[in-house]
Design a protein around this motif. Sequence first.
Motif, PDB file in Angstrom:
ATOM      1  N   LYS A  25      55.995  19.673  36.663  1.00 39.10           N
ATOM      2  CA  LYS A  25      55.669  17.765  36.637  1.00 39.10           C
ATOM      3  C   LYS A  25      55.284  17.960  37.997  1.00 39.10           C
ATOM      4  O   LYS A  25      54.314  17.109  37.913  1.00 39.10           O
ATOM      5  CB  LYS A  25      57.378  17.696  37.099  1.00 39.10           C
ATOM      6  N   LYS A  26      55.001  18.822  38.868  1.00 40.12           N
ATOM      7  CA  LYS A  26      54.635  17.991  39.889  1.00 40.12           C
ATOM      8  C   LYS A  26      53.161  18.755  39.738  1.00 40.12           C
ATOM      9  O   LYS A  26      51.912  18.547  40.185  1.00 40.12           O
ATOM     10  CB  LYS A  26      54.789  19.970  40.986  1.00 40.12           C
ATOM     11  N   GLU A  29      51.263  16.365  37.765  1.00 40.21           N
ATOM     12  CA  GLU A  29      51.007  15.211  38.845  1.00 40.21           C
ATOM     13  C   GLU A  29      49.968  15.060  39.508  1.00 40.21           C
ATOM     14  O   GLU A  29      49.136  13.994  39.782  1.00 40.21           O
ATOM     15  CB  GLU A  29      52.653  14.846  39.714  1.00 40.21           C
ATOM     16  N   GLN A  32      47.389  14.237  36.894  1.00 38.28           N
ATOM     17  CA  GLN A  32      47.260  12.880  36.949  1.00 38.28           C
ATOM     18  C   GLN A  32      46.610  12.332  37.944  1.00 38.28           C
ATOM     19  O   GLN A  32      45.663  11.185  37.732  1.00 38.28           O
ATOM     20  CB  GLN A  32      48.596  12.330  36.497  1.00 38.28           C
ATOM     21  N   SER A  33      47.089  12.999  39.029  1.00 33.70           N
ATOM     22  CA  SER A  33      46.038  12.043  40.135  1.00 33.70           C
ATOM     23  C   SER A  33      44.536  12.244  40.269  1.00 33.70           C
ATOM     24  O   SER A  33      43.670  11.102  40.490  1.00 33.70           O
ATOM     25  CB  SER A  33      47.154  12.689  41.358  1.00 33.70           C
ATOM     26  N   ILE A  51      50.854   8.280  36.751  1.00 33.25           N
ATOM     27  CA  ILE A  51      50.956   9.444  37.816  1.00 33.25           C
ATOM     28  C   ILE A  51      53.084   9.694  37.508  1.00 33.25           C
ATOM     29  O   ILE A  51      53.669   9.530  38.578  1.00 33.25           O
ATOM     30  CB  ILE A  51      50.769   9.277  39.462  1.00 33.25           C
ATOM     31  N   ASP A  52      53.581  10.419  36.515  1.00 31.80           N
ATOM     32  CA  ASP A  52      54.806  10.576  36.403  1.00 31.80           C
ATOM     33  C   ASP A  52      54.822  11.616  36.477  1.00 31.80           C
ATOM     34  O   ASP A  52      56.150  12.514  35.770  1.00 31.80           O
ATOM     35  CB  ASP A  52      55.077   9.625  35.061  1.00 31.80           C
ATOM     36  N   GLY A  53      54.206  12.621  36.226  1.00 30.44           N
ATOM     37  CA  GLY A  53      54.695  14.407  36.111  1.00 30.44           C
ATOM     38  C   GLY A  53      55.154  14.125  34.441  1.00 30.44           C
ATOM     39  O   GLY A  53      55.511  15.484  34.069  1.00 30.44           O
ATOM     40  N   ILE A 124      52.358   6.894  44.896  1.00 31.13           N
ATOM     41  CA  ILE A 124      52.824   7.733  44.018  1.00 31.13           C
ATOM     42  C   ILE A 124      54.828   7.436  43.493  1.00 31.13           C
ATOM     43  O   ILE A 124      54.824   7.980  45.190  1.00 31.13           O
ATOM     44  CB  ILE A 124      53.082   9.577  43.856  1.00 31.13           C
ATOM     45  N   ASN A 125      55.271   7.328  42.596  1.00 27.02           N
ATOM     46  CA  ASN A 125      56.613   7.334  42.937  1.00 27.02           C
ATOM     47  C   ASN A 125      56.860   5.822  43.938  1.00 27.02           C
ATOM     48  O   ASN A 125      57.537   5.943  44.704  1.00 27.02           O
ATOM     49  CB  ASN A 125      57.748   8.443  43.329  1.00 27.02           C
TER      50      ASN A 125
END
Length: 272
Positions: A25-26, A29, A32-33, A51-53, A124-125
Amino acid sequence: MQKTFYQKELLLKATQQRRGVNNNKKEIEKIQSWLSLFSLQNPSSGTATGIDGDFGPATEKAVMNFQKAKSLSQTGVVNQALFDLLVSPMKKSFTGTITGNNLRELIINVAKNHLINNPFELVINQQTNSGPWVRAYMDGHEGNTWLWCMGFVQTILDQAASIQGKNFKTLMPLTYSCDTVGTTGLQKNILTRFQVARRNPALIKPGDVFLIQRTLHDWTHTGIVINVSGDVIETIEGNTNGSGSANGNAVVNRIRNYKQSKIDFFSIKSLV
């Protein structure tokens, strides 16, 4: 350099792809970033994505669009070679060759090199002050409360000083706080208060650090002075925007009227 977290932002632990067995996931992310950051400079590229992993069909298509923009085979797979292309702005900022005749020139040229590579924060989040650039400047920290203007300033000082084999922490402690640096300047007698700077502009030197004063021992924003002309200073500063916010979203080249604002100046002369 003392601030080396950026190195982690340049590495991908394993190839990431849709339904990949090594997906993380990280790491997704991070991909995606950088796809989203690329889209900010290339709005027609079609690389903006959530950006959700989750490496789903949207991320896969964004990767393929990035590959298309780079004239590569559109596999939708991100290995280290492709990730190197995504993160190239950060690599250029932190590892590019910088020249200068003295430390002040090095500080200015390092700051300019970061500026042209478009450091920008992401959400993010639901947390602002996030993304790879913020983490690089803030030693891995990110989120709403992590205002990163001082992290940016210290990164620039660190990078420039390291070129000359110097340690910026002999000038000031490693910190993310404008108040800590302002207080250090007072203790070392190297902080010029705004009233004095207004009367004697010759005390303000390119390469120095400006601190916007809210009260006598409270500073709210900072950046690097790159030029002084008449009543204004030209700056490069992080976590700001076109209006000069102390909690913006980018590294910006700004003009500030120091004779109409409460701007104190922290001298780097003891490091020179």
